[in-house]
Design an enzyme around this catalytic site. Structure first.
Site, PDB file in Angstrom:
ATOM      1  N   GLU A  57       0.807  -1.224   0.000  1.00  0.00           N
ATOM      2  CA  GLU A  57       0.000   0.000   0.000  1.00  0.00           C
ATOM      3  C   GLU A  57       0.841   1.276   0.000  1.00  0.00           C
ATOM      4  O   GLU A  57       0.725   2.111   0.907  1.00  0.00           O
ATOM      5  CB  GLU A  57      -0.957   0.018   1.196  1.00  0.00           C
ATOM      6  CG  GLU A  57      -1.976  -1.088   1.181  1.00  0.00           C
ATOM      7  CD  GLU A  57      -2.962  -1.017   2.341  1.00  0.00           C
ATOM      8  OE1 GLU A  57      -4.019  -1.669   2.250  1.00  0.00           O
ATOM      9  OE2 GLU A  57      -2.684  -0.310   3.333  1.00  0.00           O
TER      10      GLU A  57
ATOM     11  N   GLU B 237      -5.483  -8.549   0.934  1.00  0.00           N
ATOM     12  CA  GLU B 237      -6.169  -8.252   2.190  1.00  0.00           C
ATOM     13  C   GLU B 237      -7.642  -8.034   1.902  1.00  0.00           C
ATOM     14  O   GLU B 237      -8.007  -7.372   0.943  1.00  0.00           O
ATOM     15  CB  GLU B 237      -5.649  -6.964   2.862  1.00  0.00           C
ATOM     16  CG  GLU B 237      -4.330  -7.053   3.555  1.00  0.00           C
ATOM     17  CD  GLU B 237      -3.994  -5.753   4.292  1.00  0.00           C
ATOM     18  OE1 GLU B 237      -4.939  -5.022   4.677  1.00  0.00           O
ATOM     19  OE2 GLU B 237      -2.802  -5.479   4.467  1.00  0.00           O
TER      20      GLU B 237
END
Length: 481
Positions: A165, A376
Site C-alpha cells: 500500500e 487483504e
C-alpha cells in the site's frame, strides 16, 4: 463458474511485522519508526504499542499450525527492515535473518506458501529521520535491503511483494497526518513519497530478476477504484483528477512501466512541485514491471463535485467515539460523498462488497490479464467473547462472504485472480487504532494474565468450510456453513 485449477488457488491469512511480531528490541533488532512513534508521540491517541502485540516472534509455530488446520495453503507476512538491517543499511543482523528463516521453513513444513512483503509501513528509524521515502537516498537503501532478503530467503520464497500500500502509507503520513512523520495536507511530500516508492519498487523488481531467482514479484496497492456519484456535473474531470491522486502513478509505473502522461501537467496546473520526477527513472520503470498485482480490497472512492470549504481530510481512529465518516474534500478538485444505501463500519468506512468486482474488472480493462491476488480483505469490529473466549463474529462472515462472492463473479467474467488472503490471520495491533479494533479469524486474548491465548472465532471455521467447499467444486463456497 469457470475458474483456474482450484488446487492452485491460494487461500490464506495476512499479517504485518510491526503489527504482530512484538520482540521490538530483541536479538539485535534496530528501532523502527513505529517503535519511536508509539513510545514517544502524543499523536499516538490510543496509547498502544506493538512492543508485544500477539508475540508472533515467539509463537509463530502456534499461529502457523492454526492456519494449516484452518485449510490455508499460504501465509502472507512482512519482514521488519530494522530487524534485518538495524541501521537501515550496512551491517546485517543475523538474529533477524535466523528468525525469518525459521518462519519460512516452518511455513513450508506446514504446506503454507510464504508470501513475503519487504516493506509494510515500518521504516528503520534511522532512515525515517533522514526524511524517509521523501529522500531519494532511501531508494538506494531499499534496494540494498531487498537484495539482502532475496539472497537470504529467495531459494524458498517464491512470492515477493516489494511494498504494501505505497499510496495509503503516503496518504496517512502526509495527508491525514495520523502516521509518522505526521505531515498534514502536504501535497508536495505526498506525491514525492508515492513517486519514490514507485522507483524503489521498480528497481527492486529489476534486481530480483537479475539474480536469476525463479519466483514472482509484484506490488500491493489499496483499492482506490473511483466511482462517481449520480448528478455529478463534471464526472470525467473528477475521475481523471481522482485517479491521478489515488492510483495511476503507482499502477501505470508498476504494470505498464511508464508514468501516466497526464501526471506532470496535472501537478504543474495545481502548483505541486514536480522536481522529484527524473528522466533517468524512466528506464527503471520500464525494466521493473510487476509479475502480479496484490489488491487490498475494503472500499471504493465515492466522489462528486467539490462544493465549498477548505481542503480537509476526514479520518476516524476513535471508532465508536467519533462520528466522522472516512473521506476527503480537496478544494477545486472533488470531494467524497455519502451513499445512504451503503452501510459503514464503526470507523466510518463504507462496507461495499461490490467494490471487489468493480476494482477487479477495472484492473482487467485497463491493464489486461495481469495476475491478481486479493492480499487483504476483512472487517474491523469491536468484539465480545463468551466465557470460553469464543467469538460469534457473524458480521465479519457476512461482510467477507459478500466480497468473496464478488471476487468469484469477477473471475467468472475473466479476471485472473490467483488467491485471497483474509486480513488478518489473528487479532493484532491495528496501528493508531490500538487493540480494540479487531480483524482476526483467531481471537487473541490481550487481557493481563491471559498469556495471549489463541481461540479460533466462528469466522475461522466458516473460512475453513468455504475453502473446503471451493476445493470440492461448489458453485457457492461458504454459503452452506
Amino acid at each position: 463458474m469457470v475458474l483456474m485449477d482450484r488446487k492452485q488457488f491460494l487461500w490464506g491469512g495476512a499479517t504485518a511485522a510491526y503489527q504482530c511480531e512484538g520482540a521490538w528490541n530483541e536479538d539485535g533488532k534496530g528501532l523502527g519508526e513505529w517503535d519511536v512513534f508509539s513510545h514517544e508521540s502524543p499523536l499516538n491517541i490510543n496509547g498502544a504499542t506493538g512492543d508485544v502485540s500477539c508475540d508472533f516472534y515467539h509463537r509463530y509455530q502456534e499461529d502457523l499450525d492454526l492456519a494449516a488446520e484452518g485449510g490455508h495453503n499460504t501465509f502472507r507476512f512482512s519482514i521488519s527492515w530494522s530487524r534485518i538491517l538495524p541501521s537501515g543499511t550496512g551491517e546485517i543482523n543475523q538474529g533477524g535473518v535466523d528468525f525469518y528463516n525459521r518462519v519460512i521453513d516452518y511455513c513450508l513444513s506446514k504446506g503454507l506458501e510464504p508470501n513475503v512483503t519487504l516493506f509494510h509501513y515500518d521504516l528503520p528509524d534511522v532512515l525515517a529521520r533522514k526524511g524517509g521515502f521523501a529522500n531519494r537516498e532511501v531508494i538506494d537503501a531499499f534496494v540494498e535491503y531487498a537484495e539482502v532478503c532475496f539472497r537470504a530467503f529467495g531459494d524458498r520464497v517464491k512470492l515477493w511483494v516489494t511494498i504494501n500500500e505505497p499510496r495509503y502509507y503516503a496518504y496517512c503520513s502526509n495527508m491525514v497526518g495520523n502516521y509518522p512523520p505526521n505531515h498534514e495536507l502536504d501535497f508536495d511530500r505526498y506525491f514525492k513519497v508515492v513517486y519514490n516508492e514507485a522507483v524503489a519498487s521498480s528497481r527492486a523488481v529489476a534486481l530480483y530478476r537479475s539474480l536469476g531467482l525463479d519466483g514472482k514479484i509484484g506490488i500491493v496497492i489499496d483499492n482506490c477504484n473511483v466511482e462517481i456519484a449520480p448528478g455529478t456535473k463534471d464526472p470525467q474531470g473528477i475521475r481523471l483528477k481522482a485517479e491521478l491522486f489515488y492510483d495511476r502513478l503507482m499502477l501505470d509505473t508498476q504494470l505498464r512501466g511508464e508514468l501516466p502522461g497526464a501526471l506532470i501537467p496535472f501537478l504543474r496546473e495545481n502548483g505541486i512541485d514536480d522536481s522529484f520526477v527524473l528522466f533517468e527513472d524512466a528506464l527503471s520503470f520500464e525494466q521493473g514491471t510487476s509479475d502480479f498485482l496484490g489488491l487490498n480490497c475494503y472500499n471504493r472512492m465515492y466522489l462528486t463535485d467539490y462544493s465549498e470549504g477548505p481542503t480537509e481530510v476526514f479520518h476516524n481512529n476513535k471508532g465508536a467515539g467519533s462520528k466522522k465518516k472516512e473521506g476527503i474534500r480537496i478544494k477545486d478538485w472533488f470531494e467524497t460523498t455519502d451513499d445512504p444505501t451503503t452501510k459503514r463500519n464503526l470507523w466510518g468506512r463504507e462496507i461495499y462488497p461490490r467494490c471487489m468486482y468493480n476494482a477487479l474488472m477495472g484492473i482487467k480493462e485497463r491493464y489486461g490479464d495481469i495476475p491478481v491476488y486479493i492480499t487483504e480483505n476483512g472487517h474491523g469490529c469491536y468484539e465480545q467473547a463468551d466465557e470460553s473466549g469464543y467469538v460469534e463474529d457473524d458480521d465479519r462472515i457476512e461482510m467477507m462472504q459478500g466480497y468473496i462472492d464478488n471476487m468469484f463473479e469477477a473471475m467468472k467474467d475473466g479476471c485472473n485472480v490467483r488467491g485471497y488472503y483474509a486480513w488478518s490471520s489473528m487479532d493484532l495491533y491495528s496501528w493508531v487504532n490500538g487493540y480494540e479494533k479487531r480483524y482476526g479469524l483467531v481471537r487473541v486474548d490481550f487481557a493481563e494474565g491471559a498469556d495471549l491465548k489463541r481461540i479460533p472465532k466462528k469466522s475461522y471455521y466458516w473460512f475453513k468450510s468455504l475453502i473446503r467447499d471451493y476445493l470440492a467444486g461448489s458453485e457457492h463456497p461458504g454459503h452452506n456453513y
